[in-house]
Motif scaffolding. Sequence first.
Motif, PDB file in Angstrom:
ATOM      1  N   SER A  15     -30.581  70.397   6.412  1.00  9.34           N
ATOM      2  CA  SER A  15     -29.963  70.261   7.731  1.00  9.34           C
ATOM      3  C   SER A  15     -29.177  71.511   8.108  1.00  9.34           C
ATOM      4  CB  SER A  15     -29.027  69.046   7.761  1.00  9.34           C
ATOM      5  OG  SER A  15     -27.831  69.308   7.032  1.00  9.34           O
ATOM      6  N   GLY A  16     -28.728  72.242   7.090  1.00  5.86           N
ATOM      7  CA  GLY A  16     -27.968  73.466   7.324  1.00  5.86           C
ATOM      8  C   GLY A  16     -26.540  73.227   7.777  1.00  5.86           C
ATOM      9  N   GLU A  17     -26.088  71.980   7.779  1.00  5.87           N
ATOM     10  CA  GLU A  17     -24.748  71.660   8.271  1.00  5.87           C
ATOM     11  C   GLU A  17     -23.685  71.632   7.181  1.00  5.87           C
ATOM     12  OE1 GLU A  17     -24.350  68.676  11.452  1.00  5.87           O
ATOM     13  OE2 GLU A  17     -26.474  68.243  11.114  1.00  5.87           O
ATOM     14  N   ALA A  18     -24.089  71.561   5.919  1.00  5.85           N
ATOM     15  CA  ALA A  18     -23.119  71.427   4.825  1.00  5.85           C
ATOM     16  C   ALA A  18     -22.527  72.781   4.436  1.00  5.85           C
ATOM     17  CB  ALA A  18     -23.787  70.788   3.618  1.00  5.85           C
ATOM     18  N   ASP A  19     -21.218  72.833   4.343  1.00  2.00           N
ATOM     19  CA  ASP A  19     -20.529  74.007   3.815  1.00  2.00           C
ATOM     20  C   ASP A  19     -20.185  73.844   2.339  1.00  2.00           C
ATOM     21  OD1 ASP A  19     -20.241  75.493   6.339  1.00  2.00           O
ATOM     22  OD2 ASP A  19     -18.942  73.827   6.925  1.00  2.00           O
ATOM     23  N   ALA A  20     -20.011  72.608   1.923  1.00  2.00           N
ATOM     24  CA  ALA A  20     -19.670  72.317   0.526  1.00  2.00           C
ATOM     25  C   ALA A  20     -20.250  70.965   0.143  1.00  2.00           C
ATOM     26  CB  ALA A  20     -18.159  72.320   0.319  1.00  2.00           C
ATOM     27  N   VAL A  21     -20.557  70.832  -1.147  1.00  2.00           N
ATOM     28  CA  VAL A  21     -21.126  69.590  -1.667  1.00  2.00           C
ATOM     29  C   VAL A  21     -20.348  69.168  -2.906  1.00  2.00           C
ATOM     30  CG1 VAL A  21     -23.178  68.468  -2.613  1.00  2.00           C
ATOM     31  CG2 VAL A  21     -23.428  70.222  -0.839  1.00  2.00           C
ATOM     32  N   HIS A  22     -19.951  67.894  -2.942  1.00  2.14           N
ATOM     33  CA  HIS A  22     -19.319  67.320  -4.129  1.00  2.14           C
ATOM     34  C   HIS A  22     -20.379  66.516  -4.879  1.00  2.14           C
ATOM     35  CE1 HIS A  22     -14.831  67.690  -3.076  1.00  2.14           C
ATOM     36  NE2 HIS A  22     -15.523  68.459  -2.237  1.00  2.14           N
TER      37      HIS A  22
END
Length: 336
Positions: free
Chosen positions: A60-67
């Motif tokens: 999606s290209g919307e995530a800046d960070a992932v937990h």
Amino acid sequence: MKNVCVAGYGAIGPIHARALCRLDDVRLWAVCEPDPERAEKAKRKYGVKVYSDFDEMLQSGEADAVHICTPHYLHKEMAMKALRAGCDVVLEKPASMNRAELEELMVAEAQAKGRVCVMLQNRTNDCIKMLAEIIKKQENTGAFLSINGTVTWLRDEAYYRHDAWRGKWVTEGGGLLINQAIHLIDLMGFLGGKISRVRGSISTKWLDGVIEVEDTADAVFQFQNGTRGCFYATNASVCSTPVQLDVFFEKVHYRYADHCLYEIRDGKFAGVICYDGGDVPGKAVWGDGHSRVIQSFYESAQDSGGYITLKDAENSAKALFAFYESAKNGGGWVTV
């Protein structure tokens, strides 16, 4: 404003979600969870986007960070994918299931734009921070003698039956050591000045026939500074109690237990000198360190050292792997 996705909304994902919602300039944007009931629970509570597919979320290209709060066997690969997508990563323990995975992940981070924070949150407890300062001062006098650690928790048959990936070498990577007692190993290395070699044993004392991994372990650690430590942990207790650490100097003994730091002189109780306190979401034995680590990660600049990095976690991870290697090969010394 950073868009953040929590991948995995089982036991620990909700704790990460709660911590994120306390922060400024950070938005819990999405939850990635293949279980429809868990995903719907997150959507109702936070009004977030929901994905069942991790790759689709990244695309999606919307995530800046992932937990990453998923089962152990997914940690390394999901972290690598997130880094390749340009995301920062907050990674639940264990960072990897073996030494080769850890080294692969460290290379990937070095080549990526994003950074990795490892959730070894007990380092941030008030008592542990005070104990680290005490050790630092005492080491200069040559008076630091030893550090011992104990943890007795309950993980019963129902716990392992609830999630099929638990209790198996191929999906959990081990049992007690890699899941629960990894925090004790980390604290002993953090306070003791890094573990240099391990002589350990593992066994299944209570859950044989239920799990194929260990529920009990003991070891002797040797630290880089020459200090020796003793380690004991079990999931076969009738209840779960907080970690206990005993740090010995020539003239004073400090005990961390029940979220308190005690001073003991000449074998006599001298008083409580610190208490962790604070809000405790989820299981009481977890403490509130998740919130502190997550806050420090988002408030720290790149490479500022204000959070727990992969490099910070390297010694405890390799000590864990050395522990297993020793136990599986007759209990001899294994170098970290």
